[in-house]
Structures are given as C-alpha cells and as structure tokens.
Design an enzyme around this catalytic site. Sequence first.
Site, PDB file in Angstrom:
ATOM      1  N   ARG A   1      -6.179   1.223 -12.286  1.00 42.89           N
ATOM      2  CA  ARG A   1      -7.097   1.682 -11.235  1.00 42.89           C
ATOM      3  C   ARG A   1      -7.857   2.909 -11.709  1.00 42.89           C
ATOM      4  O   ARG A   1      -7.257   3.904 -12.127  1.00 42.89           O
ATOM      5  CB  ARG A   1      -6.295   1.981  -9.981  1.00 42.89           C
TER       6      ARG A   1
ATOM      7  N   ASP B   1       0.871   4.030  -7.364  1.00 41.48           N
ATOM      8  CA  ASP B   1       0.275   5.365  -7.461  1.00 41.48           C
ATOM      9  C   ASP B   1      -0.009   5.689  -8.927  1.00 41.48           C
ATOM     10  O   ASP B   1      -0.501   4.847  -9.657  1.00 41.48           O
ATOM     11  CB  ASP B   1       1.166   6.415  -6.791  1.00 41.48           C
TER      12      ASP B   1
ATOM     13  N   ASP C   1       1.183  -0.967  -5.091  1.00 41.63           N
ATOM     14  CA  ASP C   1       0.489   0.284  -5.372  1.00 41.63           C
ATOM     15  C   ASP C   1       1.509   1.240  -5.992  1.00 41.63           C
ATOM     16  O   ASP C   1       2.350   1.804  -5.288  1.00 41.63           O
ATOM     17  CB  ASP C   1      -0.052   0.830  -4.046  1.00 41.63           C
TER      18      ASP C   1
ATOM     19  N   LYS D   1       0.144  12.578  -6.767  1.00 39.70           N
ATOM     20  CA  LYS D   1      -1.240  12.204  -6.441  1.00 39.70           C
ATOM     21  C   LYS D   1      -1.530  12.546  -4.976  1.00 39.70           C
ATOM     22  O   LYS D   1      -0.614  12.861  -4.206  1.00 39.70           O
ATOM     23  CB  LYS D   1      -1.482  10.717  -6.713  1.00 39.70           C
TER      24      LYS D   1
ATOM     25  N   ASN E   1      -3.936  10.909  -1.683  1.00 37.70           N
ATOM     26  CA  ASN E   1      -4.739   9.760  -1.253  1.00 37.70           C
ATOM     27  C   ASN E   1      -6.216   9.997  -1.563  1.00 37.70           C
ATOM     28  O   ASN E   1      -6.741  11.091  -1.327  1.00 37.70           O
ATOM     29  CB  ASN E   1      -4.528   9.494   0.245  1.00 37.70           C
ATOM     30  N   SER E   2      -6.859   8.965  -2.051  1.00 37.29           N
ATOM     31  CA  SER E   2      -8.235   9.088  -2.547  1.00 37.29           C
ATOM     32  C   SER E   2      -9.243   9.488  -1.477  1.00 37.29           C
ATOM     33  O   SER E   2     -10.352   9.920  -1.797  1.00 37.29           O
ATOM     34  CB  SER E   2      -8.678   7.761  -3.168  1.00 37.29           C
TER      35      SER E   2
ATOM     36  N   ASP F   1       0.673  10.412   2.021  1.00 37.51           N
ATOM     37  CA  ASP F   1       0.406   9.648   0.793  1.00 37.51           C
ATOM     38  C   ASP F   1       0.131  10.610  -0.355  1.00 37.51           C
ATOM     39  O   ASP F   1      -0.967  10.685  -0.885  1.00 37.51           O
ATOM     40  CB  ASP F   1      -0.790   8.705   1.036  1.00 37.51           C
TER      41      ASP F   1
ATOM     42  N   HIS G   1     -12.320   1.978  -7.651  1.00 37.99           N
ATOM     43  CA  HIS G   1     -12.252   2.493  -6.286  1.00 37.99           C
ATOM     44  C   HIS G   1     -13.463   3.370  -5.978  1.00 37.99           C
ATOM     45  O   HIS G   1     -14.001   4.037  -6.875  1.00 37.99           O
ATOM     46  CB  HIS G   1     -10.964   3.295  -6.100  1.00 37.99           C
TER      47      HIS G   1
ATOM     48  N   GLU H   1      -2.907   4.181 -11.033  1.00 41.27           N
ATOM     49  CA  GLU H   1      -4.184   4.892 -10.980  1.00 41.27           C
ATOM     50  C   GLU H   1      -4.171   6.070 -11.946  1.00 41.27           C
ATOM     51  O   GLU H   1      -3.113   6.667 -12.201  1.00 41.27           O
ATOM     52  CB  GLU H   1      -4.479   5.351  -9.548  1.00 41.27           C
TER      53      GLU H   1
ATOM     54  N   SER I   1       0.821  -1.214   0.000  1.00 37.96           N
ATOM     55  CA  SER I   1       0.000   0.000   0.000  1.00 37.96           C
ATOM     56  C   SER I   1       0.856   1.265   0.000  1.00 37.96           C
ATOM     57  O   SER I   1       1.740   1.424   0.852  1.00 37.96           O
ATOM     58  CB  SER I   1      -0.878  -0.021   1.256  1.00 37.96           C
ATOM     59  N   GLY I   2       0.540   2.172  -0.909  1.00 42.28           N
ATOM     60  CA  GLY I   2       1.247   3.452  -0.916  1.00 42.28           C
ATOM     61  C   GLY I   2       0.984   4.244   0.355  1.00 42.28           C
ATOM     62  O   GLY I   2       1.894   4.845   0.933  1.00 42.28           O
ATOM     63  N   LEU I   3      -0.283   4.202   0.800  1.00 41.68           N
ATOM     64  CA  LEU I   3      -0.630   4.913   2.034  1.00 41.68           C
ATOM     65  C   LEU I   3       0.174   4.368   3.217  1.00 41.68           C
ATOM     66  O   LEU I   3       0.747   5.121   4.007  1.00 41.68           O
ATOM     67  CB  LEU I   3      -2.138   4.759   2.299  1.00 41.68           C
TER      68      LEU I   3
HETATM   69  C1  SPV Z   1      -3.373   2.500  -0.693  1.00 40.26           C
HETATM   70  O1  SPV Z   1      -3.499   1.573   0.115  1.00 40.26           O
HETATM   71  O2  SPV Z   1      -2.399   3.260  -0.716  1.00 40.26           O
HETATM   72  C2  SPV Z   1      -4.414   2.722  -1.690  1.00 40.26           C
HETATM   73  C3  SPV Z   1      -5.771   2.396  -1.364  1.00 40.26           C
HETATM   74  O3  SPV Z   1      -4.122   3.269  -2.727  1.00 40.26           O
HETATM   75  S1  SPV Z   1      -6.534   3.841  -0.813  1.00 40.26           S
HETATM   76  O4  SPV Z   1      -5.800   4.344   0.333  1.00 40.26           O
HETATM   77  O5  SPV Z   1      -7.859   3.419  -0.500  1.00 40.26           O
HETATM   78  O6  SPV Z   1      -6.531   4.813  -1.884  1.00 40.26           O
HETATM   79 MG    MG Z   2      -2.393   4.263  -2.657  1.00 40.43          MG
END
Ligand code: SPV
Ligand code: MG
Length: 332
Positions: free
Chosen positions: A195, A125, A123, A158, A160-161, A96, A226, A152, A84-86
Amino acid sequence: MLNSSTGEIPSQGTKLAHADEERHARAASGIAAFIPKSIGRVDDPTDALRRLITSPDLSFLMEAHDGLSAAIARQAGFAGLWASGLSISASLGYRDANEASWTDVVEVVGRMADASGLPILVDGDSGFGNFNNARLLAAKLLQRGAAGVCLEDKGFPKMNSFVGDRHPLADIDEFSGRLKAVKDTTGDDLILVARIEALIAGYGLEEALMRAEAYAAAGADAILIHSRKSVPDEILAFADQWQNKLPVVIVPTKYYKTPVAAYRDAGISTVIWANHAMRAAVAGMRQICGRIIAEESIAGIEPDVATLDEVFRLLGYDELAAAEERYLPKHG
Ligand code: SPV
Ligand code: MG
C-alpha cells in the site's frame, strides 16, 4: 454465494477435503463457525483471493471486523473480505494508531475466517515494526486463515490515513525489506499487497509510481494506491501511468460518489468498501440506544432490530440442533 438448492449460505464445511457425502451435505446447511481450519479446505482462500485480484473483472472486498460482520457480508453475497484496521480497532474500542496489538488483529481475523469461510485480505498496517515483525504477523495471519495481507509504507505506530497531516513515509529500501521478508516467509500461500501512502502524505504521482516499481520488484502481488481526495483524479492518473504492471486496489472512502464504471474503465482490479459495516453498526446502535433511553421501552424498536431467529439462522443454530440429535445420548 447462496446454495441454490437450500437457499442457505454454503458453509466452510462444504470445503472439507475428506468428508464423505453425507457429512458434507449436513455441514452445508449453515455457517459452521466452529470447524477448524486444520480440517482443510478444497477451495484455498488464498487462491480465491488471487482470482479476485487478478481476474479481468472488477472485484469488491467488503469490510468486516468480527465474526458477525464477516458472516453478514457473506450472507449478502460478497466473495471476499477486508479486515479493516480502522474497524477492528473501533470494534475493540481502540484508535486506529496501532493501539490494538498484532495478536488482537490475528485473533479477530481467525474469528472472521471461521465465521465466513471467505478469503480475507487483512489490513496489516505497517507491519507492526520492522521486517521481523511484519513476517511474524504474516505467518500468524496465514495460520489463522487469512488469504492476504496488505502492508502500508509508513512506520510504527501508524495513524489512520484520514487523521491529521503527519504521515511520514517509510524509506523505500527499508519498506521493500519488509515486503521481501513477508514474501520469503509466506511465499505464494499469502497474497501480499503493498500500500502506497505517497498521495496521502502529499508527495504526488511521481513518488507513488517510483514506490510502486520498487514494491513490485520486492515481490508484492498487487498495489493499493490510497487517496483522501473527494474526487478520484489522482487514483485514475496513477492507474493510467502504472498500466497494470501489478493489479491495482483502491479504497474509495473519500471519493465515494464516483460510479464503479470509472474504475472498470481504468482497469482497476479491486475496490475495498473499507469501513461501512462498522459505520452502519455505529449508526444503528446509536439510534437504538437513543430510542431505548428516551422511550424507556423496547416496544417501539422491535420492528427496527434483527429478529433473534435471523441471528440464529446467520450463525447456523440449525446445524447445532442437528448435531445434538446425532451426538448427544438419547436417554435422560
Ligand atoms: C482501514 O480500513 O483500516 C484502512 C483504510 O486502512 S483507511 O481507513 O482508508 O486508511
Ligand atoms: Mg487501516
């Protein structure tokens, strides 16, 4: 995932292509975190991830963000990981928002692969730039043991979503070029997940479906759709319309109450539990730090932390002891 005869986690050593039986058996006794990928694997991680994503069963990828969390996920029985990027950002003390560099991510993923031996979907990104940055990232991830990369359709940097409302989408053709460049560079050796952020950005189902068609044509192996709604309606509507033209991957972080039976019924391929090891670590560390500072003692918390023996077992210290026996001179 446990070896039924030893009760231990099979090590990456079990995958050595040219190992003799004795060496093979010895290596199987713990997680051989140090065994370099160059030795080779019988079970290619990319094939393993492909099987997870294309199998008719619902598959699960567990978030990990370092070697330790990857080893723990493997011990728990997960068959694949989400880098996971986060979570990697958080564990490095970054936000993130592409504050961690692509080389930071590659480095962490290498540790995760070595410590777990599991297939890892990374991930990626938005690919850290244009098509050129994306293909470089993909090639380096492949070299370091990743099984797949997820890109994505946003720009660089980017965000975080789940943070704020500014999630400008990439131009479809330009993003398709990023996907094509990754596919041309890594081919079937790396799973490519496209994504779609159209629902996050508020553009709706039609835009999401249009993008999915374009990304499939560009060579994606799967689509991650997502959403940040608390119910899965838009995800299920997407799956219904998309009809599995490519496998669908989801991240139910916000619609976490939905039972997985709903995803099975909808023909979803893979669920990513995207950040829960990192959040468990935050909660656990915060609680223990709070108690130690308040109690000025570690006496009370001992039953609430992992034993050192547990840590030693997790990282295969017994294998090191056996290796010392074998390789260190006996005299002196
Ligand atoms: C991550 O885990 O970094 C993701 C998922 O990209 S989210 O945080 O839901 O965007
Ligand atoms: Mg991410």
